[in-house]
Motif scaffolding. Structure first.
Motif, PDB file in Angstrom:
ATOM      1  N   GLU A  32      -2.059  -1.225   5.538  1.00 12.27           N
ATOM      2  CA  GLU A  32      -2.404   0.034   4.971  1.00 12.27           C
ATOM      3  C   GLU A  32      -2.676   1.172   5.897  1.00 12.27           C
ATOM      4  N   TYR A  33      -3.258   0.730   7.288  1.00 10.38           N
ATOM      5  CA  TYR A  33      -3.598   1.575   8.087  1.00 10.38           C
ATOM      6  C   TYR A  33      -2.189   2.234   8.543  1.00 10.38           C
ATOM      7  N   ARG A  61       0.784   6.012  -0.021  1.00  5.99           N
ATOM      8  CA  ARG A  61       0.513   7.154  -0.058  1.00  5.99           C
ATOM      9  C   ARG A  61       1.464   8.101  -0.542  1.00  5.99           C
ATOM     10  N   HIS A 102       1.021  -1.137  -0.067  1.00  4.18           N
ATOM     11  CA  HIS A 102      -0.018   0.075   0.014  1.00  4.18           C
ATOM     12  C   HIS A 102       0.701   1.063   0.036  1.00  4.18           C
ATOM     13  N   VAL A 112      -1.220   4.902   6.238  1.00  2.00           N
ATOM     14  CA  VAL A 112      -1.956   6.076   6.293  1.00  2.00           C
ATOM     15  C   VAL A 112      -1.747   6.932   7.573  1.00  2.00           C
ATOM     16  N   LYS A 113      -1.373   6.260   8.754  1.00  2.00           N
ATOM     17  CA  LYS A 113      -0.812   7.095   9.908  1.00  2.00           C
ATOM     18  C   LYS A 113       0.359   7.766   9.541  1.00  2.00           C
TER      19      LYS A 113
END
Lengths: 733, 150
Positions: free
Chosen positions: A275-276, A233, A231, A279-280
């Protein structure tokens, strides 16, 4: 008719596709197909995309279980194109619709049909499929007839089985091909199923994928999962000319274990398996990075007044034919439409994998082939080593951020070889980085003579580009502009989209149209109907002023000054629909008309609304009468028309991008509100079906007349003329 | 480890307690109906039912759910696959264009009808006000909700 069988090459056939029992099927060719270049145009013409891709196998093939797969170069984005393609294919193949599977845009499987854009999917892809499927029916019947020693006219095809006329012999379409796919080319003449015998086309059909959607099954690109997928970002400044404190060593100290930081120029990415956690960490680093720019230029508050001075080139698109002033009464207005977001509900997502010199990319791009060309240039690799696969995305209504997110994924896939990398943009990024619809400013001056004829119409349109879609210039991709070796877009894209529909469709003695290129601060591209939304707003406001000046009913004023019977017909039907409508105090009824691109579908629109003393507009009802020629799926068309009107109501009443210089400041749905339940009007949509006419496309035609139908209704209610969008009415007791 | 009750099953997640339910549903349990739309509780794409009430899973840490029951669109249909009346109504009315907001729309509808079985139009619009749609499928969604009432 010549015997098709004799023209069949024996060699070069390819084997059946093996059904895997899943939605995606394997394809026998592992390397991308090379498509023939454009052929000469014949007198007896095939549809254009069929001329470019004449191989029957490029459009459809028969599976071992006796079903048919149809390939379209278009992508499903909520406009229901897969449904229409299934309808026309099933019709021409005399099959049940469930036996037809539609495979969408994929550079290794489907024909190159350019972009899914401009309301062109029905008149482009669906018509090509109609001819290809009809040819396939003729071809399959010829094969069976040949085996039985019968003429083609003595056999017929019915739901996957070919029968002899006497019904004594039958064979399935899979068996008649003997396990091989034909390599025959589609040629004229082709016998189409007579329209009076249609079973599917022209009848309402629910969307192809509706059951999958209501079951909540994986369907969108966002739902793709691959083993060992990473993942990611992205981090980058608001625009390429901004700078920041990119201290890689310091940023790396902030990374949790197992996460990687990718840095190339001003493009950064957080990459990891969970993923999270990504994200964080992305949020943490986003707070750490400070971007700045010295450029102080226009803001959303000063845009309208600065557009004139920021406009550069001037082109006289239409020259006046009458020099002298024929003026009677003069009608003028300066109209403004701000930057507007596509605002897809699902932020952009892309997945890519680079392995063994083969780049695979999954995207909700509207043009998998042009996007592949951009990637090939960006990575200096042959296009044949890139496979771009179209996946369903959220409705985006123009050039969305899909290509950019997929390019982000492709860049990261090169750094993380052998792994699938999934890039998901955040809501804030979607709002800030997408290529939005350009602001437009229009000056109109028109005159009526003593006989009530429109004698002159002069308009000046100031706007930026209306398409910067991907092509072989890698600078068309957002990511490419931030790399250490950046690519910037050459050229300005499709400028002429800005004055789409700027020329009125009415009878006018002398027209003049001047188009200026406004070099705006924000990244722009195509948004549903391009410049037509603002141009028809301007035209239909002036027309409303003229009709009130003469005291003519707004519809009669229009029909008297139109020469096109189909245009007159939609307006007259609208008059019938609304003639008995009464308006109470503070209520108004407004009319508008447009023929999209002045060559496509017709739409006459009426809106009834009320305005509160606080200036709030409540939409009561919208009536639309449309003529798009042959209607394939009336349900799909009705939904496109309703959706286009509601979206344009939202643009008209609520939407405006806020920005400081080239940084967008409206980064979520609170800062950029859109129309919601609570202000949804009733609808009355009438379709004037013209089965013998060419299909004209229905995805955009209702967008341009919507704003003037609203603002003319506001004038009807309050006597207040609106020139600038979105509508802002101060308290108006 | 956190135990969650999702669509009638007890499921165990090793996600950190602050992880929003949305990521656990999608990445651990392959329940994809709830969508990532904004991550800020503004659009409703990620809506789920928590003990029958509509909640936005993008902002709901798994640790905050406790023993409450989570219901997603996947849990609306029966084990045999028969559609819930709300799903059936959305399908029959073709109440979706792109379909990205549809899961949230159906969850909001189920929550509404479980509280008010015969809602007025204004009550339907009020119940769906938090669910954004960009395609303009609103009129079809209204028809679907009314069909589900019948």
């Amino acid at each position: 008719m010549k015997d098709l069988l004799k023209s069949l090459p024996i060699e070069g056939r390819r084997s059946f596709v093996k059904q895997l029992g899943t939605l995606m099927v394997s394809f026998p060719l592992t390397s991308p197909i090379l498509w023939p270049s454009y052929g000469p145009v014949q007198e007896e013409k095939l549809p254009r995309t069929l001329q470019r891709n004449p191989s029957l196998g490029a459009w459809l093939q028969v599976t071992e279980d006796n079903r048919v797969q149809v390939f379209t170069g278009k992508i499903e984005l909520g406009q229901s194109i897969k449904t229409v393609i299934r309808q026309v294919a099933a019709e021409e193949l005399s099959m049940e619709m469930e036996q037809v599977e539609v495979i969408m845009a994929n550079t290794a499987m489907t024909p190159n049909e350019g972009y899914t854009a401009g309301s062109g999917s029905v008149k482009g892809s669906a018509i090509a499929v109609r001819y290809a499927a009809a040819f396939a029916r003729m071809h399959l019947c010829s094969l069976a007839g040949n085996q039985w020693g019968l003429e083609r006219k003595d056999v017929h095809l019915d739901n996957g089985t070919i029968f002899s006329k006497d019904k004594k012999r039958s064979i399935s379409i899979a068996n008649v091909l003997g396990g091989q796919q034909s390599e025959v080319e589609v040629t004229m003449p082709i016998e189409l199923i007579p329209k009076r015998k249609y079973r599917f086309v022209g009848r309402p059909n629910v969307s192809y994928d509706i059951e999958q959607i209501v079951r909540g099954e994986p369907y969108f690109i966002q739902d793709l999962v691959f083993p060992q997928m990473l993942h990611a970002r992205i981090l980058r400044p608001p625009a390429p000319n901004w700078n920041g404190n990119i201290d890689v060593a310091k940023l790396k100290l902030l990374l949790p274990e197992g996460l990687e930081l990718f840095v190339d120029g001003k493009m950064l990415a957080i990459v990891g398996a969970d993923e999270y956690t990504v994200v964080k960490t992305h949020r943490r680093l986003d707070r750490e990075l400070k971007w700045h720019s010295d450029e102080v230029s226009v803001t959303d508050r000063t845009l309208s007044e600065k557009m004139k001075e920021m406009s550069t080139e001037e082109v006289e698109v239409i020259s006046p034919t009458v020099k002298e002033d024929l003026a009677g009464a003069t009608f003028e207005g300066t109209f403004f439409k701000p930057y507007i977001l596509h605002g897809a509900m699902g932020p952009a997502c892309g997945v890519a994998k680079f392995d063994m010199d083969l780049l695979e990319v999954w995207t909700h791009s509207q043009g998998v082939f042009p996007f592949r060309a951009a990637l090939a240039s960006l990575f200096s690799m042959p296009a044949e080593r890139i496979i771009v696969k179209g996946e369903a995305g959220a409705g985006c209504f123009g050039h969305s951020s899909a290509d950019d997110a997929a390019a982000d994924a492709a860049i990261l896939a090169h750094a993380f070889r052998g792994r699938h990398v999934r890039v998901q943009w955040t809501r804030q990024q979607e709002h800030q980085w997408e290529a939005m619809g350009s602001a437009i400013k229009i000056d109109v001056k028109a005159t009526l003579n003593d006989q009530g004829e429109i004698v002159t119409w002069e308009s000046e349109v100031r706007t930026d580009s209306h398409s910067t879609r991907p092509n072989k210039d890698p600078g068309t991709l957002l990511s490419a502009r931030y790399l250490s070796k950046p690519f910037y877009m050459k050229g300005k894209g499709y400028i002429r989209g800005g004055h789409r529909n700027a020329e009125p469709y009415y009878r006018i003695a002398s027209n003049k149209l001047v188009a200026h290129h406004f070099q705006g601060p924000l990244r722009v591209s195509s948004l549903r109907s391009l410049g037509a939304f603002a141009n028809v707003f301007a035209i239909e406001t002036i027309i409303d002023k003229m009709s009130r000046y003469l005291g003519e009913h707004p519809i009669d004023f229009r029909t008297k000054r139109l020469d096109d019977e189909r245009a007159i017909a939609v307006l007259e039907r609208l008059k019938e629909q609304t003639i008995n409508e009464k308006t109470a105090e503070r209520e108004g009824l407004g009319y508008a008309f447009g023929r999209y691109k002045n060559t496509d579908g017709y739409c006459a629109l009426a809106t009834k609304l009320s305005v509160s003393v606080n200036g709030d507009v409540t939409l009561i009802k919208c009536w639309a009468v449309v003529d798009v020629g042959e209607v394939m799926n009336p349900l799909g068309l009705e939904m496109q028309v309703e959706g286009a009107i509601l979206q344009a109501c939202s643009w008209t009443l609520k939407e405006s991008v806020t920005f400081e210089g080239n940084a967008v400041s409206c980064a979520d749905w609170n800062a950029y509100p859109i129309l919601r339940f609570g202000n949804v009007p009733d609808f009355d949509i009438t379709i004037l079906d013209q089965p013998q006419e060419q299909p004209l496309g229905g995805g955009e035609l209702a967008t341009p007349p919507t704003p003037a139908s609203i603002t003319n209704a506001i004038f009807d209610a309050l006597g207040l003329r609106i020139y600038s969008l979105p509508v802002k009415i101060q308290s108006h007791p | 480890m956190i135990t969650l009750r999702i669509n009638g099953e007890e499921l165990i997640t090793s996600a950190s307690p602050d992880t929003p339910l949305l990521y656990v549903l999608r990445n651990e349990f392959q329940l994809f109906a709830a969508k990532f739309g904004c991550g800020m509780g503004q659009c409703g794409s990620c809506a789920v039912l928590i003990d029958g009430e509509i909640r936005y899973s993008c902002l709901l840490p798994v640790a905050a759910i406790g023993t409450k029951s989570v219901r997603t669109v996947e849990g609306l249909s029966t084990m045999e696959g028969d559609l819930h009346p709300v799903q059936q109504a959305f399908m029959e009315e073709n109440a979706a264009q792109c379909g990205y907001c549809t899961s949230g729309m159906m969850i909001a509808t189920v929550a509404l009808l479980e509280e008010i079985p015969q809602p007025e139009d204004e009550q339907i619009q009020a119940a769906l006000k938090g669910q954004l749609c960009r395609c303009g499928s609103h009129p079809r969604v209204m028809k679907a909700v009314k069909r589900a009432i019948l």
